[in-house]
Design an enzyme around this catalytic site. Structure first.
Site, PDB file in Angstrom:
ATOM      1  N   CYS A 172      12.941  10.344   7.476  1.00 32.12           N
ATOM      2  CA  CYS A 172      13.063   9.881   8.857  1.00 32.12           C
ATOM      3  C   CYS A 172      14.507   9.905   9.317  1.00 32.12           C
ATOM      4  CB  CYS A 172      12.484   8.480   8.991  1.00 32.12           C
ATOM      5  SG  CYS A 172      13.247   7.273   7.886  1.00 32.12           S
ATOM      6  N   GLU A 224       8.906   1.028  11.249  1.00 33.25           N
ATOM      7  CA  GLU A 224      10.048   1.946  11.103  1.00 33.25           C
ATOM      8  C   GLU A 224       9.446   3.335  11.094  1.00 33.25           C
ATOM      9  OE1 GLU A 224      12.011   4.660   9.547  1.00 33.25           O
ATOM     10  OE2 GLU A 224      12.472   3.462   7.753  1.00 33.25           O
ATOM     11  N   GLU A 281       9.520  15.908  15.592  1.00 33.33           N
ATOM     12  CA  GLU A 281       9.949  15.719  14.210  1.00 33.33           C
ATOM     13  C   GLU A 281       9.280  16.764  13.319  1.00 33.33           C
ATOM     14  OE1 GLU A 281      10.776  11.979  11.283  1.00 33.33           O
ATOM     15  OE2 GLU A 281       8.806  12.056  12.225  1.00 33.33           O
ATOM     16  N   LYS A 334       0.831  -1.202   0.000  1.00 36.02           N
ATOM     17  CA  LYS A 334       0.000   0.000   0.000  1.00 36.02           C
ATOM     18  C   LYS A 334       0.870   1.258   0.000  1.00 36.02           C
ATOM     19  CE  LYS A 334      -1.722   2.637   3.129  1.00 36.02           C
ATOM     20  NZ  LYS A 334      -1.678   3.941   2.407  1.00 36.02           N
TER      21      LYS A 334
END
Length: 459
Positions: free
Chosen positions: A262, A227, A362, A153
Site C-alpha cells: 500500500c 488502512e 492502484e 484473521k
C-alpha cells in the site's frame, strides 16, 4: 470450515492445505476471546506488561522462523522478509503503556469529573496477505495493551506466519483465546465483522473489500478503522541527491515486495531540469535487481502473489502503452527458470498522463508511472490529484521546500529523503480513500480504547 490449497507464488505449486474458518469457528473464537479478555483485564497492569514483554522476547527468539514462513506465505524475498522485527518492536513499545495512567480528571467546585479509557472487549483484526505480521504489530499490539482480546484473521493467501505467531502467543503465557488466529476467506471474514461479540474492527486491505466490511459492520453498528490502498506520489526535485533518490525510489517503487505494498511509490514525479539524469540513474538501479528464488539471500525481487494478479498487472501495462505511455523497461512475464512462478519484470512507464488509469488506479504490482513537473505548485497539484492519500515522498536538499510541500500534500504520511519505515512511535494511516483511523503512536493505542466520563458529586 473448508480446506484451501495454498499456492507458493515462486513456483505456482501447492504449498499446504489450510483449514479456513466459517461462521461456527468464528463464533467459537469470539466466545473464547470473551472469556480470555475478562481474565486478561483482571490481571494487574504489571502482569499484563510483563506478559507482552515476554511475548516480544519469544518473537525475538523466532525471528528467523517467522521470516522463513513469510517467504513461504507470499514469496517475498528473504532479504525483505524480516517484518517480524516490527512485531517485536511494537510489542515492546505498547507494553510500556500498560502501567502508565491514560485517564485524566477535571475537578469542578461541586463535583469530580473523571475521564477514563476502557477496552472495547474483543477486537477483530483483519490482515492482508502482503503484511500480516506488520498488521499484527500495528493493530494487535496496541489492542492487547489497551486491554482487549483479539480475533486475528489472516488472508487465506498467506496464513502460515500468522498461525505460528498464534502458537507463540500461547508459548509466551498469554491466556488461552486472548489471541485467536483464524484464517478465513470472504465468508469467514464477513461472519467475523457481523458478529455481535466484536467491539471494534481493524481492517487493512483494498477499498472494494473495505466497502463490504463497512456495510457488514453496520448490522451491529460496530466501529471500524481502515488502512487501505494508495497511489503514492514520489516527488523528485532538481536539488535532490539524485543517486540517493534513485535508490530510494527503486526500493519504494517496483522492487520492494514487487510493488505489492500500500506504500508503493507508484507515481514518480520528476522535475524537468533533472528528468533525464534521474531516469538514467533510476533505471540503472532497477536493472541491478537480483531476481530469482526468494529463499536466496542475494535475491531482491520476487514474484507477485498469484496468476490472477499477474494477468491483472500485465493487462494494466498493456492498457497504459495502448493509451500513449512509453515503456522504458519491463512489462513482460518472466520465463526460463522462472516460468512456473508468477514473475513480472520491474516495469517503468514514462509519458504518463496523471489522469490515466495507470496513474489513478492502484496496480499493486512492480509498475511505476513517471510524470514530469515544472515547479512546486505543479508537483503538489499532480500529487494531490488522486482519490488516495496514504503516503507521499519528497526528495530535496531544501529544508524550507520540504516543510512547505509536505504541509500541502494530502497524505497521512510524508517521507522526506527516506522510505516508508513505519515505527511504533509514529501514527500511520490515510487521507481520502486510503482509510480512516491511525495505527502507531499514542493515537494508535487510543483507537482501541473507548472514553468514559464519570461525574462524582462532592456536595
Amino acid at each position: 470450515m473448508t480446506l484451501h490449497e495454498h499456492i507458493y507464488p515462486a513456483t505456482g505449486k501447492s504449498n499446504a492445505q489450510v483449514v479456513l474458518a466459517g461462521a461456527q469457528e468464528i463464533d467459537q473464537a469470539v466466545a473464547a476471546a470473551k472469556v480470555a479478555q475478562r481474565q486478561w483485564i483482571s490481571l494487574t497492569a504489571e502482569q499484563r506488561r510483563d506478559l507482552l514483554i515476554n511475548l516480544a522476547d519469544v518473537v525475538h527468539e523466532h525471528l528467523d522462523e517467522l521470516a522463513a514462513l513469510n517467504v513461504q506465505d507470499y514469496a517475498v524475498p528473504i532479504s525483505y522478509a524480516g517484518n517480524a522485527v516490527l512485531l517485536e518492536r511494537f510489542l515492546r513499545h505498547y507494553a510500556g503503556y500498560i502501567d502508565k495512567p491514560l485517564g485524566s480528571s477535571n475537578p469542578g467546585p461541586a463535583d469530580l469529573n473523571l475521564i477514563e479509557r476502557e477496552p472495547y472487549g474483543v477486537v477483530a483484526v483483519i490482515a492482508p496477505w502482503n503484511g500480516a505480521l506488520v498488521v499484527a504489530a500495528s493493530c494487535l499490539a496496541p489492542a492487547l495493551a489497551a486491554g482487549n482480546a483479539v480475533v486475528f484473521k489472516p488472508s487465506e493467501l498467506a496464513p502460515l506466519a500468522s498461525l505460528r505467531f498464534g502458537e507463540l502467543c500461547s508459548e509466551a503465557g498469554l491466556p488461552p483465546g486472548l489471541v485467536g488466529v483464524v484464517p478465513a476467506g470472504a465468508a469467514g471474514g464477513d461472519a467475523l465483522v457481523r458478529h455481535p461479540g466484536i467491539g471494534k474492527v481493524a481492517f487493512t486491505g483494498g477499498a472494494d473489500t473495505a466497502r463490504r466490511v463497512l456495510c457488514s459492520a453496520t448490522e451491529n453498528l460496530t466501529p471500524v478503522i481502515t488502512e487501505l490502498g494508495g497511489k503514492s506520489a514520489n516527488l523528485v526535485f532538481a536539488d535532490a541527491d539524485l543517486d540517493a533518490a534513485a535508490a530510494l525510489s527503486a526500493h519504494q517503487g517496483p522492487l520492494m515486495q514487487s510493488g505489492q505494498s500500500c506504500a508503493c511509490a507508484s507515481r514518480l514525479l520528476v522535475q524537468d531540469g533533472v528528468y533525464d539524469a534521474f531516469l538514467e540513474k533510476f533505471l540503472r538501479v532497477i536493472g541491478s535487481a537480483v531476481i530469482g528464488d526468494p529463499l536466496d539471500p542475494t535475491v531482491t525481487f520476487g514474484p507477485v502473489i498469484s496468476q490472477s494478479a499477474a494477468d491483472r498487472i500485465l493487462a494494466a501495462i498493456d492498457e497504459a502503452t495502448a493509451s500513449g505511455a512509453t515503456l522504458l523497461t519491463g512489462g513482460r512475464r518472466m520465463n526460463g527458470s522462472l516460468t512456473s512462478g508468477f514473475y513480472i519484470e520491474p516495469t517503468v512507464l514514462a509519458d504518463v498522463d496523471n489522469s490515466s488509469a495507470i496513474a489513478q488506479t492502484e496496480t499493486f504490482g512492480p509498475v511505476v508511472s513517471v510524470i514530469r513537473f515544472s515547479d512546486d505548485d505543479e508537483a503538489v497539484r499532480l500529487a494531490n490529484d488522486s482519490v488516495y492519500g496514504l503516503n507521499a515522498f519528497i526528495h530535496t536538499r531544501d529544508l524550507a521546500r520540504a516543510h512547505r510541500v509536505a504541509r500541502q500534500l494530502e497524505s497521512g504520511s510524508v517521507w522526506v529523503n527516506t522510505f516508508s519505515d513505519i515505527s511504533p512511535q509514529g501514527p500511520y494511516g490515510g487521507y481520502k480513500h486510503s482509510g480512516s483511523g491511525r495505527t502507531g503512536g499514542l493515537e494508535g493505542l487510543q483507537e482501541f480504547l473507548q472514553v468514559k466520563n464519570i461525574r462524582l458529586a462532592l456536595a
